[in-house]
Scaffold this active site. Structure first.
Site, PDB file in Angstrom:
ATOM      1  N   CYS A 150      -8.708  60.906 106.262  1.00 49.23           N
ATOM      2  CA  CYS A 150      -8.911  62.725 107.229  1.00 49.23           C
ATOM      3  C   CYS A 150      -9.588  62.824 106.095  1.00 49.23           C
ATOM      4  O   CYS A 150     -10.254  63.310 104.884  1.00 49.23           O
ATOM      5  CB  CYS A 150      -7.560  62.858 105.906  1.00 49.23           C
ATOM      6  SG  CYS A 150      -7.293  64.194 105.754  1.00 49.23           S
ATOM      7  N   CYS A 190       0.342  75.404 114.059  1.00 49.30           N
ATOM      8  CA  CYS A 190      -0.154  74.102 113.366  1.00 49.30           C
ATOM      9  C   CYS A 190      -0.998  74.957 111.636  1.00 49.30           C
ATOM     10  O   CYS A 190      -1.772  74.970 112.165  1.00 49.30           O
ATOM     11  CB  CYS A 190      -1.432  73.268 113.362  1.00 49.30           C
ATOM     12  SG  CYS A 190      -1.422  71.846 112.288  1.00 49.30           S
ATOM     13  N   CYS A 225      -6.523  60.814 101.185  1.00 54.75           N
ATOM     14  CA  CYS A 225      -6.543  60.097 101.765  1.00 54.75           C
ATOM     15  C   CYS A 225      -7.505  59.445 102.832  1.00 54.75           C
ATOM     16  O   CYS A 225      -8.522  60.583 103.553  1.00 54.75           O
ATOM     17  CB  CYS A 225      -5.405  60.240 103.030  1.00 54.75           C
ATOM     18  SG  CYS A 225      -3.911  60.696 102.409  1.00 54.75           S
ATOM     19  N   CYS A 269      -4.766  65.691 114.216  1.00 54.43           N
ATOM     20  CA  CYS A 269      -4.775  65.816 113.436  1.00 54.43           C
ATOM     21  C   CYS A 269      -5.633  65.329 112.289  1.00 54.43           C
ATOM     22  O   CYS A 269      -6.312  64.012 112.386  1.00 54.43           O
ATOM     23  CB  CYS A 269      -3.622  64.588 112.989  1.00 54.43           C
ATOM     24  SG  CYS A 269      -1.543  65.348 114.368  1.00 54.43           S
ATOM     25  N   GLU A 316      -8.526  75.794 108.439  1.00 49.36           N
ATOM     26  CA  GLU A 316      -8.324  76.627 109.451  1.00 49.36           C
ATOM     27  C   GLU A 316      -6.682  75.926 110.290  1.00 49.36           C
ATOM     28  O   GLU A 316      -5.547  75.726 109.204  1.00 49.36           O
ATOM     29  CB  GLU A 316      -9.565  75.259 110.228  1.00 49.36           C
ATOM     30  CG  GLU A 316     -10.069  74.822 110.049  1.00 49.36           C
ATOM     31  CD  GLU A 316     -11.287  73.927 110.433  1.00 49.36           C
ATOM     32  OE1 GLU A 316     -12.525  73.815 109.832  1.00 49.36           O
ATOM     33  OE2 GLU A 316     -10.509  72.653 110.788  1.00 49.36           O
ATOM     34  N   CYS A 360      -7.737  69.475 100.075  1.00 48.02           N
ATOM     35  CA  CYS A 360      -6.441  68.455  99.759  1.00 48.02           C
ATOM     36  C   CYS A 360      -6.462  67.555  98.313  1.00 48.02           C
ATOM     37  O   CYS A 360      -7.674  66.953  98.633  1.00 48.02           O
ATOM     38  CB  CYS A 360      -6.215  67.966 100.977  1.00 48.02           C
ATOM     39  SG  CYS A 360      -4.426  67.317 100.393  1.00 48.02           S
TER      40      CYS A 360
HETATM   41  N1  SAH Z   1      -0.867  66.656 104.014  1.00 42.34           N
HETATM   42  C1  SAH Z   1       0.402  66.309 104.918  1.00 42.34           C
HETATM   43  C2  SAH Z   1       0.516  67.157 105.890  1.00 42.34           C
HETATM   44  C3  SAH Z   1      -1.641  67.545 106.869  1.00 42.34           C
HETATM   45  S1  SAH Z   1      -2.057  66.099 106.965  1.00 42.34           S
HETATM   46  C4  SAH Z   1       0.731  65.002 105.576  1.00 42.34           C
HETATM   47  O1  SAH Z   1      -0.646  64.463 105.086  1.00 42.34           O
HETATM   48  O2  SAH Z   1       1.555  64.746 105.860  1.00 42.34           O
HETATM   49  C5  SAH Z   1      -0.787  65.554 109.223  1.00 42.34           C
HETATM   50  C6  SAH Z   1      -0.491  64.357 109.732  1.00 42.34           C
HETATM   51  O3  SAH Z   1      -2.892  64.399 110.237  1.00 42.34           O
HETATM   52  C7  SAH Z   1      -0.287  63.224 108.688  1.00 42.34           C
HETATM   53  O4  SAH Z   1       0.316  62.098 109.260  1.00 42.34           O
HETATM   54  C8  SAH Z   1      -1.657  62.669 108.242  1.00 42.34           C
HETATM   55  O5  SAH Z   1      -1.295  61.210 107.682  1.00 42.34           O
HETATM   56  C9  SAH Z   1      -2.571  62.854 109.858  1.00 42.34           C
HETATM   57  N2  SAH Z   1      -4.149  62.014 109.895  1.00 42.34           N
HETATM   58  C10 SAH Z   1      -4.348  62.522 108.787  1.00 42.34           C
HETATM   59  N3  SAH Z   1      -6.252  62.463 109.296  1.00 42.34           N
HETATM   60  C11 SAH Z   1      -5.875  61.515 109.746  1.00 42.34           C
HETATM   61  C12 SAH Z   1      -6.686  61.311 111.306  1.00 42.34           C
HETATM   62  N4  SAH Z   1      -8.171  60.978 110.992  1.00 42.34           N
HETATM   63  N5  SAH Z   1      -6.249  60.988 112.242  1.00 42.34           N
HETATM   64  C13 SAH Z   1      -5.081  60.715 112.708  1.00 42.34           C
HETATM   65  N6  SAH Z   1      -3.555  61.210 112.004  1.00 42.34           N
HETATM   66  C14 SAH Z   1      -4.320  61.864 110.844  1.00 42.34           C
HETATM   67 FE1  SF4 Z   2      -4.119  65.656 102.554  1.00 43.99          FE
HETATM   68 FE2  SF4 Z   2      -5.515  64.720 104.753  1.00 43.99          FE
HETATM   69 FE3  SF4 Z   2      -3.684  63.073 103.344  1.00 43.99          FE
HETATM   70 FE4  SF4 Z   2      -2.365  65.316 104.096  1.00 43.99          FE
HETATM   71  S1  SF4 Z   2      -3.536  63.291 105.536  1.00 43.99           S
HETATM   72  S2  SF4 Z   2      -2.210  64.577 102.154  1.00 43.99           S
HETATM   73  S3  SF4 Z   2      -3.968  66.526 104.260  1.00 43.99           S
HETATM   74  S4  SF4 Z   2      -5.768  63.846 102.657  1.00 43.99           S
END
Ligand code: SAH
Ligand code: SF4
Length: 311
Positions: free
Chosen positions: A75, A61, A72, A292, A47, A68
């Site tokens: 996410c 974006c 995390c 995000c 996406e 990934c």
């Molecule tokens: N993988 C990279 C970039 C993609 S995620 C990273 O983790 O930085 C982009 C941002 O979205 C990151 O700062 C991450 O911590 C945040 N993020 C992930 N899941 C989220 C959620 N459910 N709500 C708000 N921010 C989130």
């Molecule tokens: Fe991967 Fe989501 Fe963690 Fe970013 S926030 S590193 S996209 S798992």
């Protein structure tokens, strides 16, 4: 290109790929955010999101991986697991799709995936976007966000390009961070801080810290103190991102939740009281699961399948 000879056309077709991905759906949020679902040549889905400023310009974006590997817990993309790295072409095609919707002025590599685990292809893609013979975009207009890959940050500092860098810190209490972001175990906070200092010194660019705020988990006083300690000496801005809901995500058996208004207020005050500069990320694109951390949720609305018009 019927004005080219047949032989040349065949030769070009055998050697080059003009479009490697197809658009499978387009969703528009009432707030103006557009999310594109893109199907790659091998059937993988990614996406890309366009956040509009309301005046005809937007921030693209882009995704760097299908799925990934970082995992995390908060996410959606992390919950999908890892499929594969995107090629530089697949990264750039996302830009073209979005740029044909509205002029892109800034790029954030904050879509699906961990960009610093696909640094070579990302670097190639950015090289083309920055090249005056390509798109001629300034590296100042590009932010790469990482979950914190020490080696990748140092590599980016050494070999460029000199983009803006954002570290997704989320918690500066190492034990909690490692439970929320398992990739932290191989990338401990003291080494991350050194890598950020190195990046700032080498590039002259200030970095940003991002913190996803999770109700009841990382908005207390201790957290604010740890964050301020981590930030000291770095001279940066902390970008707070209230958690965007993702159905079904649980943390150690308990559902995650957004921070309450009081948690948000108190945490902001605690950080400001410690001298930190803050910004709050507006939750654009939530209605289409385009904010995000929400990428990878299937909420479809049919759209005609087309090629990559910008290429
Ligand atoms: N993988 C990279 C970039 C993609 S995620 C990273 O983790 O930085 C982009 C941002 O979205 C990151 O700062 C991450 O911590 C945040 N993020 C992930 N899941 C989220 C959620 N459910 N709500 C708000 N921010 C989130
Ligand atoms: Fe991967 Fe989501 Fe963690 Fe970013 S926030 S590193 S996209 S798992």
């Amino acid at each position: 290109m019927s004005d080219l000879g047949k032989d040349l056309r065949e030769e070009l077709e055998s050697r080059f790929t003009l479009r490697s991905s197809g658009l499978s759906a387009e969703l528009t949020d009432p707030d103006g955010t557009v999310k594109l679902l893109i199907e790659l040549r091998d059937g993988q889905r990614i996406e890309a999101v366009l956040l509009s400023d309301g005046e005809g310009r937007g921030t693209a974006c882009l995704s760097s991986q299908a799925g990934c590997p970082a995992g995390c817990v908060f996410c959606k993309t992390g919950s999908l697991g890892f499929s594969r790295n995107l090629s530089s072409g697949e990264i750039i095609e996302q830009f073209f799709y979005l740029n044909s919707r509205s002029a892109v002025s800034n790029i954030v590599i904050m879509g699906m995936g961990e960009p610093l685990l696909n640094l070579e292809e990302l670097r190639r893609a950015l090289g083309i976007l920055f090249d005056p013979r390509g798109l001629g975009i300034s590296p100042r207009r590009v932010t790469v966000s990482t979950s914190g890959i020490v080696e990748g940050i140092r590599d980016l500092a050494d070999k460029g390009p000199p983009v803006r860098l954002a570290l997704s810190l989320t918690s500066a209490r190492e034990e909690l961070r490692n439970r929320l972001m398992p990739i932290g175990r191989e990338n401990p906070l003291p080494l991350l801080k050194e890598a950020l200092l190195y990046y700032q010194k080498k590039t002259g660019r200030r970095v940003t810290l991002e913190a996803v705020l999770l109700g009841g988990l990382n908005t207390g006083k201790e957290e604010a103190a740890a964050m301020a300690a981590f930030a000291s000496g770095l001279g940066l801005i902390v970008n707070l991102i209230p958690w965007n809901p993702v159905e079904g995500l649980v943390f150690e058996g308990r559902p995650l939740r957004e921070p309450s208004p009081a948690e948000l207020r108190n945490f902001t005050a605690e950080l400001e009281g410690r001298g930190l500069k803050l910004s709050l990320r507006y939750r654009k694109g939530r209605a289409i699961a385009g904010a995000c951390g929400q990428l990878g949720q299937i909420r479809r609305q049919p759209a005609p399948r087309t090629g990559c018009q910008g290429l």
